[in-house]
Design a protein around this motif. Structure first.
Motif, PDB file in Angstrom:
ATOM      1  N   THR A 192      39.402  45.115  43.733  1.00 12.96           N
ATOM      2  CA  THR A 192      40.325  45.440  42.640  1.00 12.96           C
ATOM      3  C   THR A 192      39.680  46.432  41.692  1.00 12.96           C
ATOM      4  O   THR A 192      38.457  46.463  41.564  1.00 12.96           O
ATOM      5  CB  THR A 192      40.712  44.193  41.813  1.00 12.96           C
ATOM      6  N   GLY A 193      40.483  47.213  41.055  1.00 13.01           N
ATOM      7  CA  GLY A 193      39.991  48.110  40.003  1.00 13.01           C
ATOM      8  C   GLY A 193      40.596  49.494  40.100  1.00 13.01           C
ATOM      9  O   GLY A 193      40.582  50.109  41.159  1.00 13.01           O
ATOM     10  N   GLU A 195      39.357  52.029  38.954  1.00 15.30           N
ATOM     11  CA  GLU A 195      38.289  53.016  39.131  1.00 15.30           C
ATOM     12  C   GLU A 195      37.789  53.065  40.575  1.00 15.30           C
ATOM     13  O   GLU A 195      37.009  53.940  40.932  1.00 15.30           O
ATOM     14  CB  GLU A 195      37.119  52.699  38.180  1.00 15.30           C
ATOM     15  N   ASP A 235      44.749  47.719  38.991  1.00 17.12           N
ATOM     16  CA  ASP A 235      44.731  46.649  37.988  1.00 17.12           C
ATOM     17  C   ASP A 235      46.121  46.428  37.392  1.00 17.12           C
ATOM     18  O   ASP A 235      46.285  46.397  36.167  1.00 17.12           O
ATOM     19  CB  ASP A 235      43.728  47.003  36.872  1.00 17.12           C
ATOM     20  N   GLY A 260      37.456  42.192  38.411  1.00 17.00           N
ATOM     21  CA  GLY A 260      38.510  41.642  37.566  1.00 17.00           C
ATOM     22  C   GLY A 260      38.287  40.226  37.094  1.00 17.00           C
ATOM     23  O   GLY A 260      39.229  39.567  36.652  1.00 17.00           O
ATOM     24  N   ASP A 265      38.144  40.798  30.881  1.00 22.16           N
ATOM     25  CA  ASP A 265      38.631  41.856  31.755  1.00 22.16           C
ATOM     26  C   ASP A 265      39.531  41.297  32.847  1.00 22.16           C
ATOM     27  O   ASP A 265      40.096  42.033  33.618  1.00 22.16           O
ATOM     28  CB  ASP A 265      37.401  42.545  32.380  1.00 22.16           C
TER      29      ASP A 265
HETATM   30 MG    MG Z   1      37.689  45.631  37.394  1.00 16.79          MG
END
Ligand code: MG
Ligand code: AMP
Length: 411
Positions: A192-193, A195, A235, A260, A265
């Protein structure tokens, strides 16, 4: 205590692992070809249908004889026997050996009826179609009895046995080309993310490559599971939800996410996991890998690993690895641990259990453990260099150089 500490319990490593492993059992059996069964666990008793070897046979290249015909033989008074037949491995001879004769026979060939001993080639002298025997031979000399390895009816390999190359060979010797073993667990892996991009994607400012999706998949493969790679979720509630649902549709026995779950966060992950199933967040008294999400989604255990590459790998090691081994039917869940002498001193301020990446080297009968360098949980090179994880107990805040530590071997 801050709000987060109140909301999410801090568990000792053992307690968290135990609670997690409680959700796993050996998976059902499947029939596979015997090479596919390597490193897996038998789900049936394997019984020999016949003796191995099936027939008495010769252990040497030589001459099959009756013992009486060698009686009284001495170096200065040899007995002379006629060679009545020649027998290669893979064939049988039905006629019995008659007094005063021998049968030339090759290693592995079933001995002819009446054979009481086999005289190796190098112990006789050949004279045309006769041999000279220089000593007396006792019964059974150089003969392998039928069933000397395995007896018909015997349980040769019992249910629960881990199949190594020698067991695979034994199955083949028993005439088994297929065998029942516990099936391999299917492990879904989702990074996940916003970025995070794939190894194959072109880099853009602000982006980092998805190490976890690959390191975790490789860990799954290494321990005998089947990774289902689900890629990278953005996200957002929508993307995460869709990818988790798609993963579940592929029939996972264990679901792994990474990222995550760090402090402040994890809202998206938390929201989705709570909406889709029963989710708990734990803080585990370990480093790396403190924040960990765990829960059941449609009955499937889901482990939310931290996003930092070292944390993701070490948390996998402590939690996912024993779960995979359990599903495979294995009972030895822990890695080998060795005592080693610390070369570097270790100081730390918290009361978590640290898994410190070390290299190992044997010197003067001692095993020396050296830190791999920066121990940050984002320093993946610390795993690349590591031979093992030194276990620093919760209650020690200073280990001087020369201290003895336990090191969990990684390979
Ligand atoms: Mg993350
Ligand atoms: P997070 O838990 O999502 O806040 O992630 C913690 C750190 O790990 C951040 O610096 C992330 O960029 C990084 N990270 C998260 N997922 C991955 C991944 N799949 N591969 C490499 N680094 C990651």
């Amino acid at each position: 205590m801050n709000r987060e500490e109140e909301a999410y319990p801090m568990l000792e490593v053992e307690e968290a692992v135990e609670r997690f492993l409680d959700h796993f059992r050996p998976l059902e059996a499947e029939t596979v070809s015997i090479l596919e069964a390597l490193d897996r666990v038998l789900a049936e008793d394997v019984v020999a249908e016949m003796d191995i070897p099936p027939l008495a046979n010769t252990a040497m290249d030589g001459y099959a004889v009756r013992c009486d015909d060698t009686g009284g033989a001495r170096p200065d008074a040899p007995r002379r026997l006629r060679v009545a037949a020649d027998l290669a491995a893979g064939y049988t001879l039905d006629e019995a050996i008659t007094p005063g004769t021998a049968v030339r026979i090759m290693t592995g060939a079933p001995v002819p009826p009446g054979t009481e001993a086999v005289i190796p080639f190098e112990e006789v002298e050949v004279e045309g179609d006769h041999i000279l025997v220089f000593k007396r031979y006792p019964h059974h000399k150089n003969i392998r009895a039928a069933g000397e390895d395995v007896r018909a009816g015997e349980v040769v390999l019992a249910k629960g046995k881990l199949l190594r190359p020698q067991e695979i060979g034994m199955l083949a010797a028993l005439g088994r080309s297929e065998v029942r073993v516990h099936r391999r667990p299917r492990v879904a892996i989702l990074s996940t993310g916003d970025e995070v991009i794939d190894a194959a994607d072109s880099w853009q400012p602000g982006k980092i490559r998805d190490a976890n999706g690959y390191s975790n998949a490789a860990q799954v493969l290494k321990h005998g599971g089947l990774p289902i790679r689900l890629g990278i979720a953005r996200d957002t509630v929508n993307d995460l939800t869709a990818r988790i649902r798609a993963g579940l549709e592929q029939g996972a026995d264990l679901f792994l996410t990474s990222g995550g779950v760090s402090v402040g966060d994890f809202d998206v992950v938390k929201t989705v996991l709570a909406a889709e199933g029963e989710m708990t967040f734990w803080r585990v008294r370990m480093k790396p890998g403190k924040p960990l999400a765990f829960g059941l989604i449609q009955g499937t255990p889901l482990l939310g690993l931290p996003g930092n590459p070292v944390s993701a790998m070490v948390s996998f090691e402590m939690f996912a690895r024993p779960a995979i081994l359990t599903m495979l039917g294995k009972t030895k869940l822990s890695r080998p641990i060795v005592d080693a002498v610390l070369v570097d001193e270790i100081k730390r301020k918290d009361d978590r259990r640290h898994y410190v990446r070390v290299t190992l080297e044997t010197q003067g009968g001692q095993t020396l453990a050296r830190l791999t360098g920066d121990q940050g949980s984002g320093i993946l090179l610390s795993m690349v260099k590591a031979d093992g994880l030194a276990i620093i107990p919760e209650d020690l805040d200073h280990l001087p150089a020369g201290s003895v530590v336990q090191v969990m071997l990684l390979d």
